[in-house]
Scaffold this motif. Structure first.
Motif, PDB file in Angstrom:
ATOM      1  N   GLU A   1       0.678  -1.264  -0.010  1.00 27.39           N
ATOM      2  CA  GLU A   1      -0.052   0.124   0.143  1.00 27.39           C
ATOM      3  C   GLU A   1       0.943   1.246  -0.074  1.00 27.39           C
ATOM      4  O   GLU A   1       0.322   2.441   0.045  1.00 27.39           O
ATOM      5  N   ASN A   2       2.243   1.048  -0.108  1.00 31.42           N
ATOM      6  CA  ASN A   2       3.138   2.296  -0.051  1.00 31.42           C
ATOM      7  C   ASN A   2       3.155   2.909  -1.541  1.00 31.42           C
ATOM      8  O   ASN A   2       3.825   2.315  -2.492  1.00 31.42           O
TER       9      ASN A   2
ATOM     10  N   VAL B   1       7.120   1.159  -6.151  1.00 33.50           N
ATOM     11  CA  VAL B   1       6.620   0.822  -7.384  1.00 33.50           C
ATOM     12  C   VAL B   1       6.269  -0.580  -7.529  1.00 33.50           C
ATOM     13  O   VAL B   1       7.195  -1.462  -7.316  1.00 33.50           O
ATOM     14  N   LYS B   2       5.215  -1.049  -7.900  1.00 29.29           N
ATOM     15  CA  LYS B   2       4.925  -2.441  -8.194  1.00 29.29           C
ATOM     16  C   LYS B   2       4.991  -2.789  -9.781  1.00 29.29           C
ATOM     17  O   LYS B   2       4.574  -1.980 -10.477  1.00 29.29           O
ATOM     18  N   VAL B   3       5.122  -4.151  -9.922  1.00 26.04           N
ATOM     19  CA  VAL B   3       5.148  -4.274 -11.393  1.00 26.04           C
ATOM     20  C   VAL B   3       4.641  -5.672 -11.346  1.00 26.04           C
ATOM     21  O   VAL B   3       4.887  -6.727 -10.492  1.00 26.04           O
ATOM     22  N   ILE B   4       3.651  -6.160 -12.157  1.00 27.92           N
ATOM     23  CA  ILE B   4       3.344  -7.336 -12.675  1.00 27.92           C
ATOM     24  C   ILE B   4       3.992  -7.895 -14.068  1.00 27.92           C
ATOM     25  O   ILE B   4       3.979  -6.955 -14.797  1.00 27.92           O
TER      26      ILE B   4
ATOM     27  N   ALA C   1      -1.605  -0.574  -5.177  1.00 34.08           N
ATOM     28  CA  ALA C   1      -1.469  -2.267  -5.097  1.00 34.08           C
ATOM     29  C   ALA C   1      -2.091  -2.887  -6.366  1.00 34.08           C
ATOM     30  O   ALA C   1      -3.199  -2.608  -6.695  1.00 34.08           O
ATOM     31  N   ILE C   2      -1.448  -3.669  -6.978  1.00 37.23           N
ATOM     32  CA  ILE C   2      -1.794  -4.609  -8.116  1.00 37.23           C
ATOM     33  C   ILE C   2      -1.396  -5.979  -8.044  1.00 37.23           C
ATOM     34  O   ILE C   2      -0.375  -6.418  -7.349  1.00 37.23           O
TER      35      ILE C   2
ATOM     36  N   GLU D   1       5.670  -7.521  -7.636  1.00 36.22           N
ATOM     37  CA  GLU D   1       6.786  -7.522  -7.112  1.00 36.22           C
ATOM     38  C   GLU D   1       7.275  -6.087  -6.986  1.00 36.22           C
ATOM     39  O   GLU D   1       6.425  -5.290  -7.503  1.00 36.22           O
ATOM     40  N   LYS D   2       8.185  -5.823  -6.065  1.00 40.90           N
ATOM     41  CA  LYS D   2       8.449  -4.483  -6.059  1.00 40.90           C
ATOM     42  C   LYS D   2       9.639  -4.108  -7.163  1.00 40.90           C
ATOM     43  O   LYS D   2      10.857  -4.750  -7.138  1.00 40.90           O
TER      44      LYS D   2
END
Length: 240
Positions: A135-136, A140-143, A157-158, A172-173
């Motif tokens: 939730e930060n 940065v998230k990646v799928i 969040a994804i 993943e971050k």
């Protein structure tokens, strides 16, 4: 194949002005990044691309090389493009100027992806995400898909789930380290910023908008970047 590394470093960061020059223990942040980059074995040249003479002076004092750019570059990649117009290379690695824990382990892994697959447009790194980072908005998230290519990057969040999902997160971050072929760097930086890039303030979304396939290489060990003064304090504590 000639692979170079460029560290974009601007003085006027929105969240942390003057960040490249802040002291981390006994030396400026940018010096940590330069020294980490110099440990790489698959990179032939390393430069810092900056818009500020104070940063350029710090780079020189650290034994590094700098390239001056305008302040108006919209992203770090655009700064790299401007800085490297007269340089000869096949691939450029974008090493963020706020990743003081960067080492050859990460840089050479990224470089090797282009050696193994010369047709790559772009590649980047990611690692397993901690639950508190989901939730930060600074994390940065990646799928990615079955071919280890990025589907999407987000500060949020994804993927979204209507039900609480237990177990390992799907995303993943993202680690702020990129590689670009020279041809794709030109295409990227001569294209307008996309709506999704502006909305999330993530430059890699311009590449996805352009239809690029971004190889995502997973590593086990996270590195602590410095986005905010709180991150700097956290890293100081870790290093102590």
């Amino acid at each position: 194949m000639k692979i170079i590394a460029v560290i974009p470093a601007r003085y006027g960061s929105t969240r942390f002005p003057g960040k490249p020059l802040v002291q981390l223990k006994d030396k400026p942040l940018i010096q940590w990044v330069i020294e980490g980059a110099k440990s790489a074995k698959l990179v032939s040249d390393i430069y810092v691309a900056t818009d500020d003479q104070r940063i350029a002076d710090a780079v020189t004092a650290a034994g590094g090389k700098f390239l001056m750019t305008r302040s108006e570059c919209p992203t770090g990649t655009d700064r790299i493009y401007e800085a490297t117009q007269k340089l000869d290379f096949d691939v450029v690695l974008n090493i963020q100027g706020d990743e003081p824990q960067i080492t050859a382990e990460y840089i050479d892994l990224l470089a090797k992806a282009f050696i193994d697959q010369p047709s790559l447009d772009m590649a980047t790194l990611a690692h397993p995400i901690a639950l508190e980072d989901i939730e930060n908005l600074n994390a940065v998230k990646v799928i990615k898909n079955a071919n280890h290519e990025a589907i999407y990057f987000s500060r949020f969040a994804i993927p979204y789930s209507r039900e609480k999902v237990a177990g390992t997160p799907v995303c993943e971050k993202h680690i702020g380290l990129y590689g670009y072929s020279k041809n794709f760097l030109n295409k990227f930086c001569t294209s307008e910023q996309s709506a999704i890039e502006k909305a999330e303030s993530l430059e890699q979304l311009r590449a996805l908008h352009l239809g690029a396939k971004i190889k995502v290489l997973s590593v086990k060990k996270p590195i602590q970047g410095v986005d905010t003064p709180e991150d700097l304090a956290k890293l100081e504590k870790m290093l102590s």
